[in-house]
Write an enzyme that holds these catalytic residues in place. Structure first.
Site, PDB file in Angstrom:
ATOM      1  CG  PHE A   1     -99.856 115.967   7.774  1.00 22.96           C
ATOM      2  CD1 PHE A   1     -99.620 114.586   7.898  1.00 22.96           C
ATOM      3  CD2 PHE A   1     -99.619 116.531   6.608  1.00 22.96           C
ATOM      4  CE1 PHE A   1     -99.220 113.794   6.812  1.00 22.96           C
ATOM      5  CE2 PHE A   1     -99.093 115.601   5.596  1.00 22.96           C
ATOM      6  CZ  PHE A   1     -98.955 114.321   5.567  1.00 22.96           C
TER       7      PHE A   1
ATOM      8  CG  ASP B   1     -96.489 122.863   8.234  1.00 19.72           C
ATOM      9  OD1 ASP B   1     -97.051 123.364   7.300  1.00 19.72           O
ATOM     10  OD2 ASP B   1     -96.399 121.611   8.556  1.00 19.72           O
TER      11      ASP B   1
ATOM     12  CE  LYS C   1    -101.463 120.001   1.105  1.00 19.37           C
ATOM     13  NZ  LYS C   1    -100.811 119.768   2.564  1.00 19.37           N
TER      14      LYS C   1
HETATM   15  C1  LIG Z   1     -99.804 118.926   3.009  1.00 21.48           C
HETATM   16  C2  LIG Z   1     -98.804 119.119   4.181  1.00 21.48           C
HETATM   17  C3  LIG Z   1     -97.682 118.904   4.308  1.00 21.48           C
HETATM   18  C4  LIG Z   1     -96.710 117.685   3.406  1.00 21.48           C
HETATM   19  O1  LIG Z   1     -96.649 118.234   1.892  1.00 21.48           O
HETATM   20  P1  LIG Z   1     -95.953 117.317   1.004  1.00 21.48           P
HETATM   21  O2  LIG Z   1     -96.041 118.270  -0.443  1.00 21.48           O
HETATM   22  O3  LIG Z   1     -97.013 116.390   0.571  1.00 21.48           O
HETATM   23  O4  LIG Z   1     -94.891 116.841   1.270  1.00 21.48           O
HETATM   24  C5  LIG Z   1     -96.886 119.365   5.580  1.00 21.48           C
HETATM   25  N1  LIG Z   1     -97.441 120.021   6.339  1.00 21.48           N
HETATM   26  C6  LIG Z   1     -98.850 120.290   6.235  1.00 21.48           C
HETATM   27  C7  LIG Z   1     -99.444 121.519   7.106  1.00 21.48           C
HETATM   28  C8  LIG Z   1     -99.494 119.935   5.124  1.00 21.48           C
HETATM   29  O5  LIG Z   1    -100.910 120.373   4.806  1.00 21.48           O
END
Ligand SMILES: *Cc1c(COP(=O)(O)O)cnc(C)c1O
Length: 400
Positions: free
Chosen positions: A140, A225, A254
């Site tokens: 994700f 990420d 986050k």
């Molecule tokens: C939450 C998340 C995102 C997206 O972050 P947003 O602030 O909602 O755009 C991307 N990568 C990972 C691994 C995430 O947990």
């Protein structure tokens, strides 16, 4: 359920896009690991805004940093210099592999920046046509067009085709799958060191290190990420530290400002040089208000004693969940690092999330069958014991 909820649900229905299946609770106040709804009911929060409020709700030092910054300077354009931004960048680079930081406002934006940087770096170094990025199945990376295209889940793509061209999905935890997918068009690999939304999938021993060696050999940039796994969540400041590896680019968001919207893309100088004035920008990115909140947050989270306690509480939590696994046959697996913990079930988890909520505990479900626990990092044994008690009650009810 309280009487007020019908009213707010109707107002939401009238005025707000229906993009979320919300639980019937309206929160009005938070402190530490606790939240309160509009009827005064108290909840133990083991979700922390989905791994956002690492220091818990309304942490006094963060609240102070925000209120002081709010009275001093909230926003100026990135056409000028501000002190909190550079102090934060200096701290982030000192505490990580990175040389340079680009600030933005969310995880998706951080990944957008990383994708753009990978393409630009490759074009500058090797010429056009090398713009494909390999990402992992069940990953994700966000909801913008490029980041949803980078996300290896068809349910996220559905209805938004055509996707941004050039993303290739391979199995997580397999360097040979990456090797098989590389072509002369590939410029980078993006991977979450721990897959969050994909169901809390941890890297196999040596996987990330081997992946880095492979990328280096093929002149591919490696992007981690760490939007969910970073900033203390797994018991080290960044998850990659436990894997004896560093990426070329890393994205954060986050937990960075403990609840204020902030993202960051970090990179080694070699890659960062591809961005020059005009390459990328963000009106709000790294503004003095959010940067002040992030500074206060990062100073606390990066303390070795703080991280040690996250590891200790996490180990205790996992041991307690393993006790539950012995007793309930529908618990398939317990896995976690620090306070990024998953409980995989043989049945869908949604029902348990609702049952916990009714009993005053907030958890959630990732990937249908995995209960996800990402509490505030300040949680201790008392909070773990309370949550385990609630889970136990819920599982007992299910077992009869
Ligand atoms: C939450 C998340 C995102 C997206 O972050 P947003 O602030 O909602 O755009 C991307 N990568 C990972 C691994 C995430 O947990």
């Amino acid at each position: 359920m309280n009487a007020l909820i019908d009213g707010i649900q109707q107002e939401y229905g009238k005025h707000i896009f229906g993009t979320y299946a919300r639980f019937p609770v309206a929160f009005v106040r938070g402190a530490g690991c606790m939240l309160w709804d509009d009827s005064g009911k108290e909840y133990l929060d083991f979700l922390a805004g989905i791994a956002v409020c690492g220091l818990g709700h309304c942490h006094p030092e963060v609240a102070l940093a925000i209120s002081e910054a709010a009275r001093k300077l909230i926003h100026v354009s990135n056409l000028f210099y501000t002190y909190p931004q550079v102090e934060l960048a200096a701290l982030l680079t000192r505490l990580s592999f990175a040389d340079k930081v680009f600030f933005c406002n969310s995880g998706a934006e951080a990944n957008e920046a990383a994708i753009k940087l990978a393409r630009k770096y490759s074009r500058d170094a090797f010429g056009p046509g090398r713009h494909h990025i390999i990402s992992m199945k069940e990953s994700f990376h966000g909801r913008t067009m490029a980041t949803l295209s980078a996300t290896g889940q068809s349910k996220i793509h559905q209805g938004f085709e055509p996707l941004v061209e050039g993303f290739v999905y391979v199995d997580f935890n397999s360097v040979s799958a990456v090797e098989a997918a590389v072509t002369d068009k590939t410029c980078a690999v993006i991977v979450e060191p721990v897959q969050g939304e994909g169901g809390l999938n941890f890297p196999a021993p040596g996987y990330l290190r081997d992946l880095k060696a492979f990328c280096k050999d093929r002149n591919l940039l490696l992007i981690f990420d760490e939007i969910q796994s970073g900033l203390g969540r797994t018991g080290s400041l960044f998850a990659y530290e436990q894997e004896d590896v560093t990426p070329d680019i890393m994205t954060l968001a986050k937990a960075l400002a403990n609840g204020l919207p902030m993202g960051a893309m970090l990179a080694v100088d070699e890659a960062a040089r591809a961005f020059t004035p005009g390459s990328h920008a963000s009106t709000f990115g790294g503004g003095p208000l959010v940067a002040s909140a992030a500074l206060a947050t990062l100073r606390i989270i990066s303390e070795p004693a703080f991280l040690g306690k996250v590891r200790e509480t996490g180990a205790y939590f996992i041991s307690r969940l393993k006790e539950l696994k012995e007793r309930y046959s529908f618990i398939k697996d317990v896995r976690g690092r620090g306070l990024m913990v998953g409980l995989e079930l043989t049945v869908p988890g949604a029902k348990f999330v609702s049952m916990c909520l009714q009993r005053g505990a907030i958890i959630n479900c990732a990937h249908d069958t995995v209960l996800r626990f990402v509490p505030p990092l300040i949680a201790g044994r008392a909070e773990v014991d309370e949550l385990i008690g609630i889970l136990e009650g819920v599982f007992k009810e299910e077992a009869v």
